[in-house]
Design an enzyme around this catalytic site. Structure first.
Site, PDB file in Angstrom:
ATOM      1  N   THR A  11      88.445  59.497  60.903  1.00  0.00           N
ATOM      2  CA  THR A  11      88.387  59.828  62.337  1.00  0.00           C
ATOM      3  C   THR A  11      88.967  58.698  63.188  1.00  0.00           C
ATOM      4  O   THR A  11      89.868  58.924  64.014  1.00  0.00           O
ATOM      5  CB  THR A  11      86.917  60.084  62.743  1.00  0.00           C
ATOM      6  N   LYS A 100      80.784  48.376  62.443  1.00  0.00           N
ATOM      7  CA  LYS A 100      79.633  47.567  62.882  1.00  0.00           C
ATOM      8  C   LYS A 100      78.795  47.077  61.721  1.00  0.00           C
ATOM      9  O   LYS A 100      78.185  46.006  61.785  1.00  0.00           O
ATOM     10  CB  LYS A 100      78.770  48.354  63.876  1.00  0.00           C
ATOM     11  N   GLY A 182      78.828  68.235  64.068  1.00  0.00           N
ATOM     12  CA  GLY A 182      79.559  67.029  63.680  1.00  0.00           C
ATOM     13  C   GLY A 182      79.156  65.797  64.476  1.00  0.00           C
ATOM     14  O   GLY A 182      79.795  64.756  64.386  1.00  0.00           O
ATOM     15  N   GLU A 185      75.709  62.531  61.156  1.00  0.00           N
ATOM     16  CA  GLU A 185      76.209  62.449  59.777  1.00  0.00           C
ATOM     17  C   GLU A 185      75.354  63.337  58.874  1.00  0.00           C
ATOM     18  O   GLU A 185      74.192  63.613  59.185  1.00  0.00           O
ATOM     19  CB  GLU A 185      76.065  61.010  59.261  1.00  0.00           C
ATOM     20  N   ASP A 196      71.584  51.739  62.969  1.00  0.00           N
ATOM     21  CA  ASP A 196      72.892  51.582  63.611  1.00  0.00           C
ATOM     22  C   ASP A 196      72.742  50.814  64.936  1.00  0.00           C
ATOM     23  O   ASP A 196      73.478  49.855  65.201  1.00  0.00           O
ATOM     24  CB  ASP A 196      73.497  52.985  63.849  1.00  0.00           C
ATOM     25  N   LYS A 200      74.132  46.950  66.093  1.00  0.00           N
ATOM     26  CA  LYS A 200      74.907  46.732  67.320  1.00  0.00           C
ATOM     27  C   LYS A 200      74.229  45.702  68.222  1.00  0.00           C
ATOM     28  O   LYS A 200      74.901  44.841  68.792  1.00  0.00           O
ATOM     29  CB  LYS A 200      75.106  48.064  68.049  1.00  0.00           C
ATOM     30  N   GLY A 297      83.360  58.798  68.997  1.00  0.00           N
ATOM     31  CA  GLY A 297      84.442  59.770  69.149  1.00  0.00           C
ATOM     32  C   GLY A 297      85.774  59.146  68.803  1.00  0.00           C
ATOM     33  O   GLY A 297      85.990  57.953  68.994  1.00  0.00           O
TER      34      GLY A 297
HETATM   35  N1  HSE Z   1      76.839  57.005  64.549  1.00  0.00           N
HETATM   36  C1  HSE Z   1      77.228  56.242  65.695  1.00  0.00           C
HETATM   37  C2  HSE Z   1      76.539  56.813  66.932  1.00  0.00           C
HETATM   38  C3  HSE Z   1      78.728  56.279  65.841  1.00  0.00           C
HETATM   39  O1  HSE Z   1      75.976  57.910  66.865  1.00  0.00           O
HETATM   40  O2  HSE Z   1      76.534  56.173  67.972  1.00  0.00           O
HETATM   41  C4  HSE Z   1      79.303  55.243  66.771  1.00  0.00           C
HETATM   42  O3  HSE Z   1      79.019  53.935  66.355  1.00  0.00           O
END
Ligand code: HSE
Length: 409
Positions: A11, A100, A182, A185, A196, A200, A297
């Protein structure tokens, strides 16, 4: 012409190729550099697609080609992304990435490697997708001492919470829909368990406070325990629920945490909905600033990666990048941090006086749910709350309240 190679035609990787090709002329005019994509590394072939003539399957082709000065790593995951990045930097090629996981785990080492070889390692797209935040921390905000960063840093969980709140639906039901669309995941654990967002905020905190923040030290809770009942209470209080990742510096102490919070409707973070992200920053001179936009995105993330490519092209042969001291920053134990808690309690409203006796001055919250009631405690440490909750014995669930001045106190 400066040649680049893209690792991974997924992507983000395909988005980077699209940005570099679609905006080729404007990039050359604005940035004063002519950039071309020479190779795309992928395990797959793309017969019939014009990209096929650039596809290579062997990283050595890229590594050994002196024309390639910049490598874009959009493979994701730790390996082989780490090995390829390290080798590229050791060869004096600059690297930029949206990965990340890799930056949070190995960023310190990769920044060091880049510096030793006169190259740059840039990762604007690793936090907040297309939102400019890494470069602003390095440049526009470099005169400030940053003492707080609070972000909605994960689009998937923000989408799920927004849907649960707007439509009164269960977590599992909205997650399934997000996967079908989509947005989430197939394996949603990293997003919904807060990992996640944790990576960050570790990256942003390392940059803001200048020392390595180890993401494994950050207390992290996700959103899997949030229920429609919690949302009913939140609405009764005029609040919403957001997964916040924050860090705060007071003196030499830094606290960091990822957790769902009850947020006032008037708080600017409350109106960040759907897949959007926002990052609130407080600086000692700046005061408050908020960065808002597309946190994920294809095109948005690729736009941030492409901006890194352009800056790397402009500074070839020099190490110009956001960085931090490899020395680890010891985080304050969150059990000593104070805040108010919202509690859902088993029992009848008549039993509220017992809650008051245990938790101190507390305010009752009514959501009309049978066999339970809610209340907000006075401000207390996490540790004190745990003790009192054990003594009280009737806690169904609890949520933290975001009170800007109270965050991390
Ligand atoms: N899985 C991450 C989110 C993608 O939903 O923010 C972007 O880092």
């Amino acid at each position: 012409m400066i040649q680049i190679a893209v690792l991974g035609y997924g992507t983000v990787g395909s988005g980077v190729v699209k940005v570099m090709e679609s905006n080729h002329d404007s990039i050359r005019e604005k940035a004063g550099v002519d950039l071309g994509v020479k190779y795309v590394l992928d395990l797959r072939d793309f017969p019939g697609d014009p990209i096929q003539e650039k596809i290579v399957h062997d990283f050595e082709v890229i590594l050994q080609d002196p024309e390639v000065r910049i490598v874009v790593e959009t493979m994701g995951g730790l390996e082989p992304a780490f090995t390829f990045t390290k080798k590229a930097l050791e060869a004096g090629k600059s690297v930029c990435t949206s990965n990340k996981e890799l930056v949070a785990r190995h960023g310190t080492e990769l920044i060091q490697t880049a510096r030793e070889h006169g190259a740059s390692y840039m990762f604007e797209a690793s936090c907040g997708g297309g939102i400019p935040i890494i470069r602003p921390l390095r440049t526009c905000l470099c005169a400030d001492v940053i003492d707080e960063i609070t972000g909605i840093l994960n689009g998937t969980t923000n989408y799920i919470l927004t849907k649960m709140i707007e439509e009164g639906r269960e977590f599992s039901d909205v997650l399934k829909e997000a996967q079908q669309k989509g947005y989430a995941e197939r394996n949603p654990e990293a997003d919904v368990e807060g990992h996640d967002a944790c990576r960050k905020i570790a990256i942003l905190s390392s940059l803001a406070y200048g020392k390595r923040v180890d993401f494994t030290d950050i207390y992290t809770e996700g959103i899997t325990g949030i229920t429609p009942a919690d949302i009913q209470y939140a609405k009764a209080m005029g609040k919403t629920i957001k997964l916040l990742a924050f860090s705060r510096k007071e003196g030499e102490s830094v606290t960091a945490m990822v957790s769902p919070y009850l947020v006032d409707k008037e708080d600017p973070l409350a109106s960040v909905n759907g897949v959007f992200n926002a990052i609130f920053v407080h600086g000692n001179m700046l005061g408050d600033a908020m960065f808002y936009g597309q946190g994920a995105g294809k095109e948005a993330t690729a736009s941030a990666v492409a901006a890194d490519v352009i800056e790397e092209a402009q500074v070839l042969g020099r190490s110009v990048m956001s960085s931090w001291d490899p020395q680890k920053l010891a985080l304050t134990d969150v059990s000593g941090t104070a805040k108010r808690f919202f509690v859902r309690a088993r029992g009848e409203e008549a039993e509220f006086s017992r809650a008051q006796a245990v938790f101190g001055v507390a305010e009752m919250v009514r959501a009309g749910l049978p066999g339970e009631y809610g209340f907000v405690t006075e401000k207390m440490t996490e540790e004190a709350f745990q003790e009192k909750a054990g003594e009280f014995g009737a806690v169904i669930s609890r949520l933290r309240l975001r009170e800007k001045e109270a965050l991390g106190d």
